[in-house]
Design a protein around this motif. Sequence first.
Motif, PDB file in Angstrom:
ATOM      1  N   SER A 113      -7.181  20.217   9.174  1.00  0.00           N
ATOM      2  CA  SER A 113      -8.037  19.549  10.160  1.00  0.00           C
ATOM      3  C   SER A 113      -9.459  20.072  10.040  1.00  0.00           C
ATOM      4  N   ALA A 162       2.238  28.066  13.120  1.00  0.00           N
ATOM      5  CA  ALA A 162       2.304  26.631  12.818  1.00  0.00           C
ATOM      6  C   ALA A 162       0.966  25.960  13.118  1.00  0.00           C
ATOM      7  N   GLU A 183      -8.694  12.197  13.414  1.00  0.00           N
ATOM      8  CA  GLU A 183      -8.717  13.627  13.679  1.00  0.00           C
ATOM      9  C   GLU A 183     -10.044  14.258  13.257  1.00  0.00           C
ATOM     10  N   THR A 208       7.333  10.136   6.175  1.00  0.00           N
ATOM     11  CA  THR A 208       6.430  10.780   5.230  1.00  0.00           C
ATOM     12  C   THR A 208       6.672  12.282   5.267  1.00  0.00           C
ATOM     13  N   THR A 234      -0.320  18.590  19.951  1.00  0.00           N
ATOM     14  CA  THR A 234       0.847  17.938  19.341  1.00  0.00           C
ATOM     15  C   THR A 234       2.090  18.794  19.528  1.00  0.00           C
ATOM     16  N   ILE A 235       1.938  20.088  19.247  1.00  0.00           N
ATOM     17  CA  ILE A 235       3.077  20.999  19.350  1.00  0.00           C
ATOM     18  C   ILE A 235       3.603  21.022  20.783  1.00  0.00           C
ATOM     19  N   ASN A 274       0.007   7.975   1.668  1.00  0.00           N
ATOM     20  CA  ASN A 274      -0.411   7.923   3.068  1.00  0.00           C
ATOM     21  C   ASN A 274      -0.705   9.303   3.642  1.00  0.00           C
ATOM     22  N   MET A 275      -0.921  10.298   2.766  1.00  0.00           N
ATOM     23  CA  MET A 275      -1.122  11.668   3.250  1.00  0.00           C
ATOM     24  C   MET A 275      -2.405  11.811   4.073  1.00  0.00           C
ATOM     25  N   PRO A 308       9.246  26.339  16.944  1.00  0.00           N
ATOM     26  CA  PRO A 308       9.217  27.543  17.782  1.00  0.00           C
ATOM     27  C   PRO A 308       9.823  27.340  19.165  1.00  0.00           C
ATOM     28  N   PHE A 367      -1.656  24.193  10.111  1.00  0.00           N
ATOM     29  CA  PHE A 367      -2.085  22.802  10.011  1.00  0.00           C
ATOM     30  C   PHE A 367      -3.538  22.606  10.425  1.00  0.00           C
ATOM     31  N   LYS A 402       4.733  18.768   9.217  1.00  0.00           N
ATOM     32  CA  LYS A 402       3.823  19.188  10.274  1.00  0.00           C
ATOM     33  C   LYS A 402       4.508  19.119  11.641  1.00  0.00           C
ATOM     34  N   GLU A 403       5.151  17.995  11.913  1.00  0.00           N
ATOM     35  CA  GLU A 403       5.764  17.805  13.225  1.00  0.00           C
ATOM     36  C   GLU A 403       6.924  18.780  13.433  1.00  0.00           C
ATOM     37  N   ASN A 421      -3.977  20.543  17.293  1.00  0.00           N
ATOM     38  CA  ASN A 421      -2.663  20.849  16.721  1.00  0.00           C
ATOM     39  C   ASN A 421      -1.721  21.438  17.766  1.00  0.00           C
ATOM     40  N   THR A 429      -3.587  10.370   8.871  1.00  0.00           N
ATOM     41  CA  THR A 429      -3.807  10.946  10.197  1.00  0.00           C
ATOM     42  C   THR A 429      -5.184  11.598  10.328  1.00  0.00           C
ATOM     43  N   TYR A 430      -5.883  11.763   9.192  1.00  0.00           N
ATOM     44  CA  TYR A 430      -7.081  12.588   9.238  1.00  0.00           C
ATOM     45  C   TYR A 430      -8.370  11.832   9.552  1.00  0.00           C
ATOM     46  N   THR A 444       4.807  14.850   4.435  1.00  0.00           N
ATOM     47  CA  THR A 444       3.749  15.702   4.986  1.00  0.00           C
ATOM     48  C   THR A 444       3.747  15.671   6.511  1.00  0.00           C
ATOM     49  N   VAL A 445       3.920  14.468   7.067  1.00  0.00           N
ATOM     50  CA  VAL A 445       3.909  14.350   8.527  1.00  0.00           C
ATOM     51  C   VAL A 445       5.143  15.039   9.102  1.00  0.00           C
ATOM     52  N   ARG A 500       3.040  10.355  25.072  1.00  0.00           N
ATOM     53  CA  ARG A 500       2.389  11.317  24.207  1.00  0.00           C
ATOM     54  C   ARG A 500       1.030  10.786  23.754  1.00  0.00           C
ATOM     55  N   TYR A 501       0.989   9.530  23.295  1.00  0.00           N
ATOM     56  CA  TYR A 501      -0.263   8.931  22.842  1.00  0.00           C
ATOM     57  C   TYR A 501      -1.240   8.784  24.008  1.00  0.00           C
ATOM     58  N   GLY A 506       0.763  -1.244   0.000  1.00  0.00           N
ATOM     59  CA  GLY A 506       0.000   0.000   0.000  1.00  0.00           C
ATOM     60  C   GLY A 506       0.791   1.290   0.000  1.00  0.00           C
ATOM     61  N   LEU A 556      -3.726  20.441   0.656  1.00  0.00           N
ATOM     62  CA  LEU A 556      -2.652  19.793   1.420  1.00  0.00           C
ATOM     63  C   LEU A 556      -1.507  19.398   0.490  1.00  0.00           C
ATOM     64  N   SER A 563       7.382  21.717  11.900  1.00  0.00           N
ATOM     65  CA  SER A 563       6.829  23.069  12.045  1.00  0.00           C
ATOM     66  C   SER A 563       6.354  23.293  13.467  1.00  0.00           C
ATOM     67  N   GLY A 564       5.758  22.265  14.052  1.00  0.00           N
ATOM     68  CA  GLY A 564       5.205  22.400  15.386  1.00  0.00           C
ATOM     69  C   GLY A 564       6.251  22.547  16.462  1.00  0.00           C
ATOM     70  N   ILE A 565       7.362  21.840  16.321  1.00  0.00           N
ATOM     71  CA  ILE A 565       8.345  21.863  17.415  1.00  0.00           C
ATOM     72  C   ILE A 565       9.339  23.012  17.263  1.00  0.00           C
TER      73      ILE A 565
END
Lengths: 374, 314
Positions: B48, B40, B246, A221, B279-280, B238-239, A234, B44, A227-228, B276, B242-243, A223-224, B292-293, A63, B228, A230-232
């Motif tokens: 969502s 950020a 969410e 990936t 996560t940050i 696999n984009m 700052p 994202f 995102k991750e 979001n 995660t959605y 895209t992931v 975290r999970y 897949g 996206l 970008s989030g960390i």
Amino acid sequence: MIHSQVNPDAAEALRGLCIGLTRQALLAFTAIVAMPLAAEAADGPGTTSTTGKTIALSNSYNGNSFRQVMVKDWQNVTAQEIAAKTIKGATVVSANSSVTEQASQIQNMILQGYNGIAVLAASSSALNGVVKSACAQGITVVSFAGIVTASCAWQVNYDWSSYGKQEIEYIAKRLNGHGNILEIRGIAGDSTDKDISDGVHAAMTAYPGLKIVGTVYGQWTSTVAQKEVSGILPSLPQVDAVVTQGGDGYGAAIAFQNSNRKVPIIIMGNRQDELAWWKQEHDKNGYETFAISATPSISQISFWVTQQILAGKTVPKKVIVPLLRVDQTNLDAYLRTIPPGGVANPPYPKDLVVKIIDANTNHSAMPPVPPPAP
Amino acid sequence: MQSHSIRQSPWLFGFIGAAVLFVATIIVSRGGGASATFHAAMAFSIFSVLVAISQMLVITSGPGNIDLSVPAVLTLCAYIGMGVMHGSNAWIPVGLLVVAAVGLLAGAFNYAAILLLRLPPIIATLASSFVFQSLAMNAGGDATIKPPSLLSAFTSLSVGPVSVLAVLVVLLTIGLAIGLKRSLFGRRLLATGQSEAAARFAGIRTRQVRLISYAGAGLFSGLAGFLLAGFTGGAALNMGDTYLMESIAVVVLGGTSVAGGQANAIGIWGSALFFNLLTIMLNSFRTPVGLRYLLTGAIIILIVTAATRPLTRT
């Protein structure tokens, strides 16, 4: 063996002893002479004909793009070798990440009478039962990338810890042993992710000036990862380098560019977007890094290893295969061969695979994957 | 007095939670990245919010309605969109139209499966998501197709710390909120969701209403995929992964009733920002991934329980 030939009768015993000794000496002598000869003979391809043999690939999942290219590579090499009469037939069957499904597919391959089965396993232990029953019927089983632990099967895999080690060594050299590192890992709980990360951390003990300031899971990936990261970002101090696991380099680069930070040394993988971004930055401002990755063409290695075992070559039960490495010097050559959106995926021809097997047998240096002609 | 008003508007929990997380993150990162963190989180949250709007339209149309094909439609549309445009700026309008059409068709296909085959929505959309994912595989296969440069530039365009796309999606959300309250279709959708039988007796063509809500869900999922892919530099198989979780969590936390018949579009923004920022924050705190999970799960349960209690009592 030799002592059993000694006759209890005295005279005979003496004679026997003499014969025994001579034989022993002769054996020792031949052993000394033959040992390097035997090793020499083990090098090079197996010689038994495999024209009548059939080889199947059992693939645990189809897949994502890595697996799809991998299956295509397998189909290419098998089609070519069936035409060349190297083997008689081949097939590929994919399961949907399900151990039971894959086990029943392997069971079918046994019933269909395949001589060799290459397996990219959904589980390292759960397929052992069916693998053992295949071995018991004289089938050669070669697991690769996702390996099985059954002792009768061969294991073809990368040395994942060297992945992390090569990254840290490159970064340490570039930063003179001092700097902040962001680690992008793969999927939490995955064994490959753990092996690469362990390699990173083990290598870092040699460089106390390097510090990991943040860790995110990019799931291999883009895209992931974007995102991750970008989030960390700052919350992080200056980042000097990013260790990655492939597929995530481009996303990390975009995250840094969007945050208006200076883009650090980001280790790239083998995807075209990662390499193209690197080249673009290099042309613009002399940006340098290197790329390291596993390649889907490992399925071709598994094919040739299976074929070579069937051809009578002695192959060690564990075959480590070299990771693909792209440096500044051969970046252009690689980029030219990759279609837009594809991956750097050099083919593994028979000669190269035989050399890889021999390097494993002799514990000698791995043959490098030759870059495409410039 | 204040707590009373919060209880009447449970969707506020999302915004309050987001604000708390934002402040906590800023304190930990020593005030350095307030604007960057906000940027950020906003960037994202856009995606969502779009997938959550899809899910909201379907969930609102009645008990048991859910769209599990959101990630697959998103991926399929991203592939088809990028494939049609093939990196050419001039083709962006065509790409957008094709994506809209594919999204609408995918949604309609979902409802057709539910209606004609009499499948429960959860089964129908799960099955169709395999179909859509296979189509995406065949459409794009092993290659990542790059978006046109203008689309990429547009999706990451920002004026100061404010993303232009985010502003547009906020406006869209406000429009949708007003539409749900005031428009004829909005009223019909809520009525259908509350009681299909009653709505039918009142003369509403409930099948048509549900068809539109499923098709609309496809449209927004497709739009999310299109944008996206532009934002992240291409479509990938696999984009959408995660959605799925969410989209459902954001909708429920945003104040939309799982039982249907009650939608809240504005609340989606609060809970999207909340997720979001969560996560940050957990990344910034360098929380080990297992924890975290665990924390994410625990916080979702906590907030959803707190947010929905007043509804179950009345």
